[in-house]
Design a protein around this motif. Structure first.
Motif, PDB file in Angstrom:
ATOM      1  N   GLN A  21       0.834  -1.191   0.000  1.00 45.96           N
ATOM      2  CA  GLN A  21       0.000   0.000   0.000  1.00 45.96           C
ATOM      3  C   GLN A  21       0.876   1.250   0.000  1.00 45.96           C
ATOM      4  OE1 GLN A  21      -3.163   0.205   2.850  1.00 45.96           O
ATOM      5  NE2 GLN A  21      -3.449  -2.009   2.863  1.00 45.96           N
ATOM      6  N   ARG A  23       0.340   4.152   1.113  1.00 46.66           N
ATOM      7  CA  ARG A  23       0.362   4.828   2.410  1.00 46.66           C
ATOM      8  C   ARG A  23       1.415   4.222   3.326  1.00 46.66           C
ATOM      9  NH1 ARG A  23      -4.315   3.018   5.949  1.00 46.66           N
ATOM     10  NH2 ARG A  23      -2.866   1.260   5.975  1.00 46.66           N
ATOM     11  N   SER A  39       2.001  13.596  -0.678  1.00 45.99           N
ATOM     12  CA  SER A  39       1.116  12.864  -1.583  1.00 45.99           C
ATOM     13  C   SER A  39       0.880  13.708  -2.828  1.00 45.99           C
ATOM     14  CB  SER A  39      -0.218  12.544  -0.897  1.00 45.99           C
ATOM     15  OG  SER A  39      -0.883  13.737  -0.514  1.00 45.99           O
ATOM     16  N   TRP A  42      -2.518  11.189  -8.931  1.00 45.59           N
ATOM     17  CA  TRP A  42      -2.645   9.742  -9.090  1.00 45.59           C
ATOM     18  C   TRP A  42      -3.333   9.446 -10.421  1.00 45.59           C
ATOM     19  CZ3 TRP A  42      -5.267  12.835  -5.785  1.00 45.59           C
ATOM     20  CH2 TRP A  42      -6.641  12.917  -5.923  1.00 45.59           C
ATOM     21  N   ARG A  83      -0.468   9.550   7.065  1.00 44.41           N
ATOM     22  CA  ARG A  83      -1.640   8.660   7.022  1.00 44.41           C
ATOM     23  C   ARG A  83      -2.902   9.441   6.653  1.00 44.41           C
ATOM     24  NH1 ARG A  83       1.186   6.231  11.544  1.00 44.41           N
ATOM     25  NH2 ARG A  83       1.815   4.103  10.988  1.00 44.41           N
ATOM     26  N   TRP A  86      -2.991  10.059   2.812  1.00 40.49           N
ATOM     27  CA  TRP A  86      -3.408   8.919   1.997  1.00 40.49           C
ATOM     28  C   TRP A  86      -4.806   8.427   2.356  1.00 40.49           C
ATOM     29  CZ3 TRP A  86       1.590  10.208   1.497  1.00 40.49           C
ATOM     30  CH2 TRP A  86       2.153  10.045   0.233  1.00 40.49           C
ATOM     31  N   THR A  89      -6.593  10.537  -0.198  1.00 43.79           N
ATOM     32  CA  THR A  89      -6.311  10.134  -1.587  1.00 43.79           C
ATOM     33  C   THR A  89      -5.474   8.855  -1.564  1.00 43.79           C
ATOM     34  OG1 THR A  89      -4.390  11.610  -1.570  1.00 43.79           O
ATOM     35  CG2 THR A  89      -6.442  12.475  -2.516  1.00 43.79           C
ATOM     36  N   PRO A  90      -6.113   7.696  -1.405  1.00 42.92           N
ATOM     37  CA  PRO A  90      -5.391   6.431  -1.226  1.00 42.92           C
ATOM     38  C   PRO A  90      -4.472   6.053  -2.382  1.00 42.92           C
ATOM     39  CG  PRO A  90      -7.718   6.188  -0.669  1.00 42.92           C
ATOM     40  CD  PRO A  90      -7.582   7.519  -1.329  1.00 42.92           C
ATOM     41  N   ARG A  91      -4.755   6.540  -3.586  1.00 39.10           N
ATOM     42  CA  ARG A  91      -3.934   6.169  -4.740  1.00 39.10           C
ATOM     43  C   ARG A  91      -2.888   7.231  -5.085  1.00 39.10           C
ATOM     44  NH1 ARG A  91      -8.208   5.144  -9.248  1.00 39.10           N
ATOM     45  NH2 ARG A  91      -9.286   6.798  -8.098  1.00 39.10           N
ATOM     46  N   ILE A  94       3.779   8.972  -4.388  1.00 37.96           N
ATOM     47  CA  ILE A  94       4.675   9.318  -3.284  1.00 37.96           C
ATOM     48  C   ILE A  94       5.765  10.232  -3.835  1.00 37.96           C
ATOM     49  CG2 ILE A  94       6.251   8.474  -1.517  1.00 37.96           C
ATOM     50  CD1 ILE A  94       4.812   5.797  -1.641  1.00 37.96           C
ATOM     51  N   THR A 179       5.374   4.191  -6.939  1.00 37.90           N
ATOM     52  CA  THR A 179       4.485   5.029  -7.745  1.00 37.90           C
ATOM     53  C   THR A 179       4.548   4.645  -9.217  1.00 37.90           C
ATOM     54  OG1 THR A 179       4.784   6.880  -6.220  1.00 37.90           O
ATOM     55  CG2 THR A 179       3.987   7.402  -8.425  1.00 37.90           C
TER      56      THR A 179
END
Length: 219
Positions: A21, A23, A39, A42, A83, A86, A89-91, A94, A179
């Protein structure tokens, strides 16, 4: 580029790039390396085609650039804040700002491979090194390289603009594994961050080999 030069043996501190992941990887960069993290944009699927979240059809770095003008001040080494980034925006990609805990020497992949092999034979102490899908290699060095490199290259007999060797320093950033950059694939480690390469080399220790390799490619 294949073989052990690009994917060295050994157990990395940073988790494997695939399946990890974003994150959690970003948090580990901050906690294990003390790198500031940001972040970024994406990739989003639109009509079966992956496009950058920024919405620009001609985005030059799809899924791999800052999303705001004040990105320099948003980068952080706090695991809690990372944390939260992400979680929103989880995707997100980095991004690692340069000019803080490291600068990066940026060269073509072919020249980077040649220089890397040469430095390995000479047992030069190296920091982490990334490979990009755009066939570039970035060598992490101590901060301040961006100011030194033009004179170092000139002292080796090369006009600074005559070879494809640049330094990324204050106000710039690098995109970190795992990424993905557009349809071309992920950023990868050629030399992973480990306990052994926590102490970064000075740019002066690498420039000679990198300039020679870039000059040879130019010829």
């Amino acid at each position: 580029m294949t073989g052990p030069t690009r994917f060295p043996a050994g157990t990395p501190q940073i988790p494997q790039q695939r399946g990890e992941q974003l994150r959690d990887t970003a948090v580990r960069y901050a906690e294990e390396r003390r790198w500031d993290v940001l972040s970024g944009a994406w990739l989003e699927a639109l009509d079966g085609v992956e496009r950058c979240s920024c919405g620009a059809a001609d985005c030059p770095a799809p899924g791999a650039h800052p999303t705001g003008r004040d990105w320099v001040n948003q980068a952080t080494g706090s695991a809690v804040v990372i944390r939260r980034m992400w979680a929103r925006t989880p995707r997100a990609s980095i991004l690692l700002p340069t000019g803080r805990t490291f600068d990066a020497l940026d060269v073509p992949e072919s020249a980077g491979c040649l220089a890397l092999a040469r430095m390995e034979r000479r047992q030069v102490e190296l920091g982490p090194v990334t490979c990009t899908p755009g066939r570039r290699m970035l060598f992490f060095v101590l901060p301040g390289a961006a100011a030194k490199v033009p004179d170092l290259v000139r002292n080796l007999g090369w006009p600074p603009n005559s070879i494809d060797l640049t330094a990324r320093g204050e106000g710039d950033y690098v995109v970190a594994p795992p990424t993905r950059v557009g349809v071309r694939g992920p950023i990868q480690w050629a030399r992973r961050p480990t306990a052994a390469n926590r102490w970064l080399p000075d740019a002066e220790e690498l420039v000679s080999a990198l300039a020679y390799a870039c000059g040879r490619e130019r010829r």
